[in-house]
Design a protein around this motif. Sequence first.
Motif, PDB file in Angstrom:
ATOM      1  N   ARG A 163    -124.907 -30.529 -50.450  1.00 47.20           N
ATOM      2  CA  ARG A 163    -124.945 -31.968 -50.172  1.00 47.20           C
ATOM      3  C   ARG A 163    -125.160 -32.218 -48.689  1.00 47.20           C
ATOM      4  O   ARG A 163    -125.932 -33.104 -48.298  1.00 47.20           O
ATOM      5  CB  ARG A 163    -123.649 -32.632 -50.636  1.00 47.20           C
ATOM      6  CG  ARG A 163    -123.618 -34.137 -50.365  1.00 47.20           C
ATOM      7  CD  ARG A 163    -122.433 -34.812 -51.048  1.00 47.20           C
ATOM      8  NE  ARG A 163    -122.408 -36.228 -50.747  1.00 47.20           N
ATOM      9  CZ  ARG A 163    -121.614 -36.797 -49.833  1.00 47.20           C
ATOM     10  NH1 ARG A 163    -120.772 -36.052 -49.147  1.00 47.20           N
ATOM     11  NH2 ARG A 163    -121.643 -38.079 -49.619  1.00 47.20           N
ATOM     12  N   PHE A 164    -124.504 -31.429 -47.841  1.00 50.04           N
ATOM     13  CA  PHE A 164    -124.633 -31.625 -46.397  1.00 50.04           C
ATOM     14  C   PHE A 164    -126.078 -31.417 -45.951  1.00 50.04           C
ATOM     15  O   PHE A 164    -126.668 -32.261 -45.276  1.00 50.04           O
ATOM     16  CB  PHE A 164    -123.697 -30.668 -45.657  1.00 50.04           C
ATOM     17  CG  PHE A 164    -123.704 -30.840 -44.171  1.00 50.04           C
ATOM     18  CD1 PHE A 164    -122.851 -31.752 -43.565  1.00 50.04           C
ATOM     19  CD2 PHE A 164    -124.561 -30.098 -43.370  1.00 50.04           C
ATOM     20  CE1 PHE A 164    -122.859 -31.929 -42.186  1.00 50.04           C
ATOM     21  CE2 PHE A 164    -124.575 -30.261 -41.998  1.00 50.04           C
ATOM     22  CZ  PHE A 164    -123.723 -31.177 -41.405  1.00 50.04           C
ATOM     23  N   PHE A 165    -126.661 -30.282 -46.331  1.00 45.27           N
ATOM     24  CA  PHE A 165    -128.021 -29.989 -45.890  1.00 45.27           C
ATOM     25  C   PHE A 165    -129.045 -30.863 -46.616  1.00 45.27           C
ATOM     26  O   PHE A 165    -130.092 -31.193 -46.049  1.00 45.27           O
ATOM     27  CB  PHE A 165    -128.328 -28.507 -46.091  1.00 45.27           C
ATOM     28  CG  PHE A 165    -127.524 -27.626 -45.173  1.00 45.27           C
ATOM     29  CD1 PHE A 165    -127.763 -27.626 -43.815  1.00 45.27           C
ATOM     30  CD2 PHE A 165    -126.510 -26.829 -45.665  1.00 45.27           C
ATOM     31  CE1 PHE A 165    -127.012 -26.835 -42.958  1.00 45.27           C
ATOM     32  CE2 PHE A 165    -125.754 -26.037 -44.824  1.00 45.27           C
ATOM     33  CZ  PHE A 165    -126.006 -26.038 -43.466  1.00 45.27           C
ATOM     34  N   GLY A 166    -128.726 -31.253 -47.842  1.00 47.24           N
ATOM     35  CA  GLY A 166    -129.599 -32.186 -48.542  1.00 47.24           C
ATOM     36  C   GLY A 166    -129.620 -33.546 -47.865  1.00 47.24           C
ATOM     37  O   GLY A 166    -130.667 -34.204 -47.787  1.00 47.24           O
ATOM     38  N   GLU A 196    -124.129 -28.018 -35.332  1.00 49.83           N
ATOM     39  CA  GLU A 196    -124.928 -28.624 -36.396  1.00 49.83           C
ATOM     40  C   GLU A 196    -124.145 -29.676 -37.167  1.00 49.83           C
ATOM     41  O   GLU A 196    -124.687 -30.735 -37.515  1.00 49.83           O
ATOM     42  CB  GLU A 196    -125.390 -27.512 -37.324  1.00 49.83           C
ATOM     43  CG  GLU A 196    -126.166 -27.940 -38.531  1.00 49.83           C
ATOM     44  CD  GLU A 196    -126.533 -26.736 -39.378  1.00 49.83           C
ATOM     45  OE1 GLU A 196    -127.723 -26.589 -39.719  1.00 49.83           O
ATOM     46  OE2 GLU A 196    -125.634 -25.925 -39.708  1.00 49.83           O
ATOM     47  N   HIS A 197    -122.864 -29.396 -37.461  1.00 50.74           N
ATOM     48  CA  HIS A 197    -122.129 -30.337 -38.323  1.00 50.74           C
ATOM     49  C   HIS A 197    -121.744 -31.629 -37.599  1.00 50.74           C
ATOM     50  O   HIS A 197    -121.140 -32.518 -38.219  1.00 50.74           O
ATOM     51  CB  HIS A 197    -120.921 -29.666 -38.976  1.00 50.74           C
ATOM     52  CG  HIS A 197    -119.797 -29.297 -38.062  1.00 50.74           C
ATOM     53  ND1 HIS A 197    -118.698 -28.589 -38.501  1.00 50.74           N
ATOM     54  CD2 HIS A 197    -119.567 -29.523 -36.751  1.00 50.74           C
ATOM     55  CE1 HIS A 197    -117.854 -28.401 -37.514  1.00 50.74           C
ATOM     56  NE2 HIS A 197    -118.352 -28.962 -36.443  1.00 50.74           N
ATOM     57  N   LEU A 222    -117.435 -29.473 -41.014  1.00 47.70           N
ATOM     58  CA  LEU A 222    -117.293 -30.864 -41.411  1.00 47.70           C
ATOM     59  C   LEU A 222    -118.226 -31.197 -42.569  1.00 47.70           C
ATOM     60  O   LEU A 222    -119.331 -30.671 -42.671  1.00 47.70           O
ATOM     61  CB  LEU A 222    -117.606 -31.787 -40.233  1.00 47.70           C
ATOM     62  CG  LEU A 222    -116.669 -31.682 -39.021  1.00 47.70           C
ATOM     63  CD1 LEU A 222    -117.181 -32.567 -37.884  1.00 47.70           C
ATOM     64  CD2 LEU A 222    -115.241 -32.064 -39.399  1.00 47.70           C
ATOM     65  N   SER A 223    -117.775 -32.093 -43.418  1.00 52.92           N
ATOM     66  CA  SER A 223    -118.596 -32.622 -44.498  1.00 52.92           C
ATOM     67  C   SER A 223    -119.485 -33.730 -43.950  1.00 52.92           C
ATOM     68  O   SER A 223    -119.455 -34.051 -42.746  1.00 52.92           O
ATOM     69  CB  SER A 223    -117.698 -33.174 -45.600  1.00 52.92           C
ATOM     70  OG  SER A 223    -116.938 -34.270 -45.089  1.00 52.92           O
ATOM     71  N   LYS A 270    -119.968 -37.931 -39.991  1.00 51.21           N
ATOM     72  CA  LYS A 270    -120.148 -39.344 -39.652  1.00 51.21           C
ATOM     73  C   LYS A 270    -118.994 -39.860 -38.799  1.00 51.21           C
ATOM     74  O   LYS A 270    -119.197 -40.633 -37.851  1.00 51.21           O
ATOM     75  CB  LYS A 270    -120.267 -40.174 -40.927  1.00 51.21           C
ATOM     76  CG  LYS A 270    -121.593 -39.991 -41.665  1.00 51.21           C
ATOM     77  CD  LYS A 270    -121.666 -40.898 -42.885  1.00 51.21           C
ATOM     78  CE  LYS A 270    -123.024 -40.772 -43.573  1.00 51.21           C
ATOM     79  NZ  LYS A 270    -123.151 -41.687 -44.732  1.00 51.21           N
ATOM     80  N   TYR A 271    -117.793 -39.411 -39.126  1.00 49.67           N
ATOM     81  CA  TYR A 271    -116.627 -39.887 -38.383  1.00 49.67           C
ATOM     82  C   TYR A 271    -116.546 -39.261 -36.989  1.00 49.67           C
ATOM     83  O   TYR A 271    -116.511 -39.958 -35.971  1.00 49.67           O
ATOM     84  CB  TYR A 271    -115.348 -39.585 -39.171  1.00 49.67           C
ATOM     85  CG  TYR A 271    -114.084 -39.795 -38.384  1.00 49.67           C
ATOM     86  CD1 TYR A 271    -113.744 -41.060 -37.909  1.00 49.67           C
ATOM     87  CD2 TYR A 271    -113.250 -38.724 -38.087  1.00 49.67           C
ATOM     88  CE1 TYR A 271    -112.583 -41.250 -37.167  1.00 49.67           C
ATOM     89  CE2 TYR A 271    -112.093 -38.901 -37.354  1.00 49.67           C
ATOM     90  CZ  TYR A 271    -111.769 -40.166 -36.889  1.00 49.67           C
ATOM     91  OH  TYR A 271    -110.640 -40.340 -36.147  1.00 49.67           O
ATOM     92  N   VAL A 272    -116.526 -37.924 -36.905  1.00 45.21           N
ATOM     93  CA  VAL A 272    -116.386 -37.246 -35.619  1.00 45.21           C
ATOM     94  C   VAL A 272    -117.631 -37.457 -34.761  1.00 45.21           C
ATOM     95  O   VAL A 272    -117.540 -37.704 -33.555  1.00 45.21           O
ATOM     96  CB  VAL A 272    -116.123 -35.741 -35.825  1.00 45.21           C
ATOM     97  CG1 VAL A 272    -116.077 -35.014 -34.485  1.00 45.21           C
ATOM     98  CG2 VAL A 272    -114.821 -35.527 -36.585  1.00 45.21           C
TER      99      VAL A 272
END
Length: 653
Positions: A400-403, A450-451, A634-635, A640-642
């Motif tokens: 989901r992250f990379f998608g 990256e995250h 991170l997801s 999005k938050y950090v």
Amino acid sequence: MRVLPSGPYNSAMAKHNFHPNYRPDIDGLRALAVLAVVVFHAFPGKLRGGFVGVDVFFVISGFLISTIIFKSLERGNFSFLEFYVHRVRRIFPALLVVLAAMCVLGWLFLLPEEYEMLGRHVAAAAGFVENFVLWKEAGYFNPVSELKPLTHLWSLAVEEQFYLAYPLLIWIGWRSRFGILPVVSALTALSFCLNIVEIGRDPVATFFLPHTRLWELLSGSILAYITASRSVSARPTMDGAMSVVGGLLLVVSAIVIDQDDRFPGWLALLPVVGAVLIIRAGPDAWLNRNILAHRLMIFVGVISYPLYLWHWPLLSFARIVYGETPSPLIRIILVSISFLLAWLTYSLIERQFRFGRSAMLKAALLTGLMVAVGACGLSLWRFDNRETTANLTSDFDHRRFFGYISTHFDECGPQKLREAAVRFEGVRRCAQTRAAERRTVAIVGDSHAEHLFIGVAEELGASQNVVYYQYPCEPFFAQNEDAQCGAMTEAIEYVASNPLIRTVVIAGYWVGRFQLKGKTDAESAAFFEQGLESTFKKLSNKEVYIALDVPSFPFDSRGCVSRPNPLGLHRSERCEMPRAGHEEATKMYRTALKRVAGRFPSVRVLDLAKYLCNDQTCSMRRGGLLMYRDGSHLSVEGSKYVGAEIARAITEP
């Protein structure tokens, strides 16, 4: 692969292919092999090399299958159809039961993403290509084997791939002027050489793929040829010594070899040669007659195949459900249940299909059922639409992250750095906000840089074109001959020379990058600081933000979600850890990093822990959302938050 006592075996089997006389000591050798594997999986610290039991199974399988083929060819009554019918009746019944049970257990206990991945492995197991799937899945972001209930079926896939081609090769060798032994010997030598060569270049492929495992099965084949073509006279002293040496080799390999060793390689000779010596010694050798042929060993050997199939999925499901390795008592109970299920599977399922009349009809039925189970697995993999649990918004296999990145952003530039980017399932891990050449903010580092990208890019929106360059390197600031580290150096040099990029965010998995193998803490710190200083000098004309990493948790984020629990098992969600633990684990790199950053006025330090920790604890969850997709990455929601907090920090006046 396995033979049973001669009464029902000989009376009910086929009319053409030869079947070897029953050897109780081979059942005992199977018992030894499967017990080693079970102990290793349940208590890996107690028997570090127990996984070599699989190599013993390979030798046994090669010996028995080759004995059937060689003797049948010699008699002139070998039948390909009968051979494969027998294989289907031998392998399919227990496997079908286990795969069907996994689908049911997965529905009851797994999260949607986990169940989808289970479907993929059910399909692979039904098609006997699990070894190829595991090879392709091997990588930094893939779940550990403990979280894959069908990992152990890689060895069954290798055997079935062997069975598929081997009879035809032997038949060709038999009909040609070369003969069987030269053909088998040449294949064995080639496979062993490939195993030795490839183990240094690609140990994962060498472990899973058939061409580097073929020599183990063919070692049993050579032994079968020698045994079948010569009358073996009894040599009590020699045979006894041979079996004892073989037994010692098996014991030494199970104790000395470690899963961190490069295996198979040269080390696999220990269990392979040990198994060959024991089988060659014959049923009358002292070890074979008095230990391996003991009634208890025979019993375990008879149920060894279903025991092998059952034990690992139960241990794996327990690991998934509890969110950690279960207690020793739970593991003992699960192993005991595995024995019970193995006996029931053999008694109620296997015997009904392996023996008796209507062989062709049974084989056709079993084949149809295996196709159906494989299709079911594919449908679960591609079309499982179960609702996610209320507090689950992360994809644990990272897709989901990379998608999200691939569908919301453009590939990075320039082309040279884009081409050098590593991939995740075909997706280049290098992106920017939009396709324009005017890149203004760069995030540089490893996967822990990256995250951060999603949140930084979305927060800065149309005002900036954010790009990230990610390469795994240890540490990635220093010059290194490794190709990926070289690409990282090129990325830093590109960012430093591009006048349009005014802001640079550097982040990394500092805990893992700081301590260098074979170096003291002081030596690692000196090397780390030297690399940092070199990078900061290159970026002296930029605004540089160096990020102290987000907390890394000693458990996986699966432990922080509510999952199906139909049995009402006691399981507490693990989402938090003491902040003091994070501070202690990161103390050395934080000190070194701050010390170097203090020498450069253009460098600011961002402590990301403050976004996920309070004074006492650090948590994976914030505002009801899961911030992590494993223990340290991170997801999408976490990014999005950090990332948004980072974006606000770097745009402050």
